[in-house]
Design an enzyme around this catalytic site. Structure first.
Site, PDB file in Angstrom:
ATOM      1  N   LEU A  17      39.744  24.537  99.525  1.00  0.00           N
ATOM      2  CA  LEU A  17      39.131  23.655  98.532  1.00  0.00           C
ATOM      3  C   LEU A  17      40.065  23.386  97.362  1.00  0.00           C
ATOM      4  O   LEU A  17      40.172  22.252  96.893  1.00  0.00           O
ATOM      5  CB  LEU A  17      37.822  24.279  98.027  1.00  0.00           C
ATOM      6  CG  LEU A  17      36.634  24.224  98.989  1.00  0.00           C
ATOM      7  CD1 LEU A  17      35.527  25.152  98.516  1.00  0.00           C
ATOM      8  CD2 LEU A  17      36.107  22.808  99.123  1.00  0.00           C
ATOM      9  N   ASP A  36      48.977  29.874  93.267  1.00  0.00           N
ATOM     10  CA  ASP A  36      48.618  30.712  94.404  1.00  0.00           C
ATOM     11  C   ASP A  36      49.353  32.036  94.254  1.00  0.00           C
ATOM     12  O   ASP A  36      50.309  32.144  93.472  1.00  0.00           O
ATOM     13  CB  ASP A  36      48.998  30.033  95.731  1.00  0.00           C
ATOM     14  CG  ASP A  36      48.269  30.632  96.927  1.00  0.00           C
ATOM     15  OD1 ASP A  36      47.167  30.149  97.236  1.00  0.00           O
ATOM     16  OD2 ASP A  36      48.785  31.609  97.515  1.00  0.00           O
ATOM     17  N   ASN A  89      39.496  27.548  90.214  1.00  0.00           N
ATOM     18  CA  ASN A  89      39.003  27.653  91.582  1.00  0.00           C
ATOM     19  C   ASN A  89      39.319  28.993  92.244  1.00  0.00           C
ATOM     20  O   ASN A  89      38.668  29.365  93.217  1.00  0.00           O
ATOM     21  CB  ASN A  89      39.620  26.520  92.414  1.00  0.00           C
ATOM     22  CG  ASN A  89      39.353  26.669  93.882  1.00  0.00           C
ATOM     23  OD1 ASN A  89      38.251  26.413  94.367  1.00  0.00           O
ATOM     24  ND2 ASN A  89      40.367  27.107  94.637  1.00  0.00           N
ATOM     25  N   TYR A 155      30.076  38.821  93.955  1.00  0.00           N
ATOM     26  CA  TYR A 155      30.304  37.372  93.926  1.00  0.00           C
ATOM     27  C   TYR A 155      29.188  36.646  93.179  1.00  0.00           C
ATOM     28  O   TYR A 155      29.438  35.731  92.382  1.00  0.00           O
ATOM     29  CB  TYR A 155      30.409  36.877  95.368  1.00  0.00           C
ATOM     30  CG  TYR A 155      30.751  35.428  95.547  1.00  0.00           C
ATOM     31  CD1 TYR A 155      32.002  34.928  95.206  1.00  0.00           C
ATOM     32  CD2 TYR A 155      29.827  34.548  96.110  1.00  0.00           C
ATOM     33  CE1 TYR A 155      32.319  33.589  95.408  1.00  0.00           C
ATOM     34  CE2 TYR A 155      30.131  33.213  96.323  1.00  0.00           C
ATOM     35  CZ  TYR A 155      31.379  32.744  95.970  1.00  0.00           C
ATOM     36  OH  TYR A 155      31.689  31.414  96.167  1.00  0.00           O
ATOM     37  N   LYS A 159      29.799  34.357  89.840  1.00  0.00           N
ATOM     38  CA  LYS A 159      29.496  32.927  89.817  1.00  0.00           C
ATOM     39  C   LYS A 159      28.368  32.596  88.836  1.00  0.00           C
ATOM     40  O   LYS A 159      28.390  31.543  88.193  1.00  0.00           O
ATOM     41  CB  LYS A 159      29.146  32.443  91.223  1.00  0.00           C
ATOM     42  CG  LYS A 159      30.337  32.420  92.178  1.00  0.00           C
ATOM     43  CD  LYS A 159      31.472  31.557  91.658  1.00  0.00           C
ATOM     44  CE  LYS A 159      32.556  31.328  92.691  1.00  0.00           C
ATOM     45  NZ  LYS A 159      33.698  30.532  92.161  1.00  0.00           N
ATOM     46  N   THR A 189      34.808  26.210 104.819  1.00  0.00           N
ATOM     47  CA  THR A 189      35.868  27.052 104.292  1.00  0.00           C
ATOM     48  C   THR A 189      36.145  28.175 105.288  1.00  0.00           C
ATOM     49  O   THR A 189      35.486  28.283 106.322  1.00  0.00           O
ATOM     50  CB  THR A 189      35.459  27.674 102.944  1.00  0.00           C
ATOM     51  OG1 THR A 189      34.331  28.557 103.173  1.00  0.00           O
ATOM     52  CG2 THR A 189      35.073  26.602 101.927  1.00  0.00           C
TER      53      THR A 189
END
Length: 308
Positions: A17, A36, A89, A155, A159, A189
């Site tokens: 993504l 990255d 992201n 997670y 989020k 994904t």
């Protein structure tokens, strides 16, 4: 190209993504800082943008530490002379049920998703305010952060925390002309590739074929490219009036998520005691709120076939 002359940072943009977001921002004219943890992956991402006629460079570092945030923002200013757009992201998963989740599993996910978002946005917003730049902060959320999901305590916390920070940043950054929004993507994904329910959609995407309408329309599940347009739109001048919002997108579907709001209110003279709650709680609040996501049964033709 609506983003001509703009400069963007996209964390975790070597693949998946994040790469789709970076490529679309570059397609719309922005110069992009790729991020990255793997140098070869970052270099491939930069090359993909340059081969398409765009402009990009890379910072190879894990998000979370303040030092990485400074490297990213410094790279934008030193290489391209400014910073207009930040897309946070980067993320990792360490899924397991709570009673099996280690401190390390919890801390890593919180550090990359939540702290990584905070440190990058703090550094970027500080520099934008100093420069008088009406910037765009776009953070990536998840349905898990909105609804919860079995096996994703770390997670879900990260989020949900990102959505909370975005609402606060919308207030804090308003005077500086900096918007802050959270995008909630639903797309094929590496994670969804392992879920049998999505097998037909993931297989079609891998072959470069259109996903079945059931996934795109009924579930709002699509490709990374389906999400990228919203990222570019929120980064544009046209979206200057949109801030503090949680916006879902996937396949053919666009959604505006509500902020947490009371759904029932009741009053009792003298307050609510244990005894009065035993007697009147159900009547006072009505139907309780659901948790987690539920999906409709797959049509027969889309159900996974047993392996021979």
């Amino acid at each position: 190209m609506s983003l001509q002359g703009k400069v963007a940072i996209v964390t975790g943009s070597g693949r998946g993504l994040g790469l789709a977001y970076a490529q679309e921002l570059a397609r719309q004219g922005a110069s992009v800082i790729i991020n990255d943890v793997d140098e070869a992956t970052a270099a491939e991402a930069v090359a993909s943008i340059e081969q398409a006629g765009g402009t990009a460079s890379a910072v190879v570092a894990p998000v979370g530490p303040t030092e990485t945030a400074k490297k990213l923002v410094d790279a934008a200013y030193d290489t391209y002379g400014g910073l207009d757009i930040v897309v946070t992201n980067a993320g990792v998963l360490r899924d397991t049920v709570t009673w099996k989740m280690s401190d390390e599993d919890f801390d890593l996910v919180i550090n990359v998703h939540l702290r990584g978002t905070f440190t990058v946005v703090r550094e970027a917003a500080t520099r934008m305010r100093e420069a008088g730049t009406p910037g765009r902060i776009i953070c990536i959320g998840s349905p898990t952060g909105q609804r919860g999901n079995f096996g994703q305590t770390n997670y879900a916390a990260a989020k949900a925390g990102i959505a909370g920070m975005v609402r606060t940043w919308a207030l804090e950054f308003k005077k500086a002309g900096i918007t802050a929004n959270v995008v909630i993507p639903v797309a094929a994904t590496a994670m969804t590739a392992t879920v049998p329910y999505f097998a037909a959609a993931v297989e079609a995407d891998a072959k470069g074929e259109p996903m079945p309408s059931f996934f795109r329309h009924d579930l709002g599940f699509g490709t990374a490219a389906d999400v990228a347009g919203l990222i570019a739109y929120l980064a544009s001048d046209e979206a200057s009036g949109i801030t503090g919002q949680a916006i879902g997108i996937g396949g053919d579907r666009l959604q505006l998520w509500s902020h947490p709001e009371p759904v029932a209110t009741a009053y009792r003279d003298g307050g609510w005691t244990y005894e009065s709650l035993r007697e009147g709680f159900a009547e006072a609040v009505g139907e309780l709120q659901s948790v987690g996501e539920t999906f409709p049964p797959l049509p027969e033709e889309l159900q996974p076939r047993p392996q021979a």
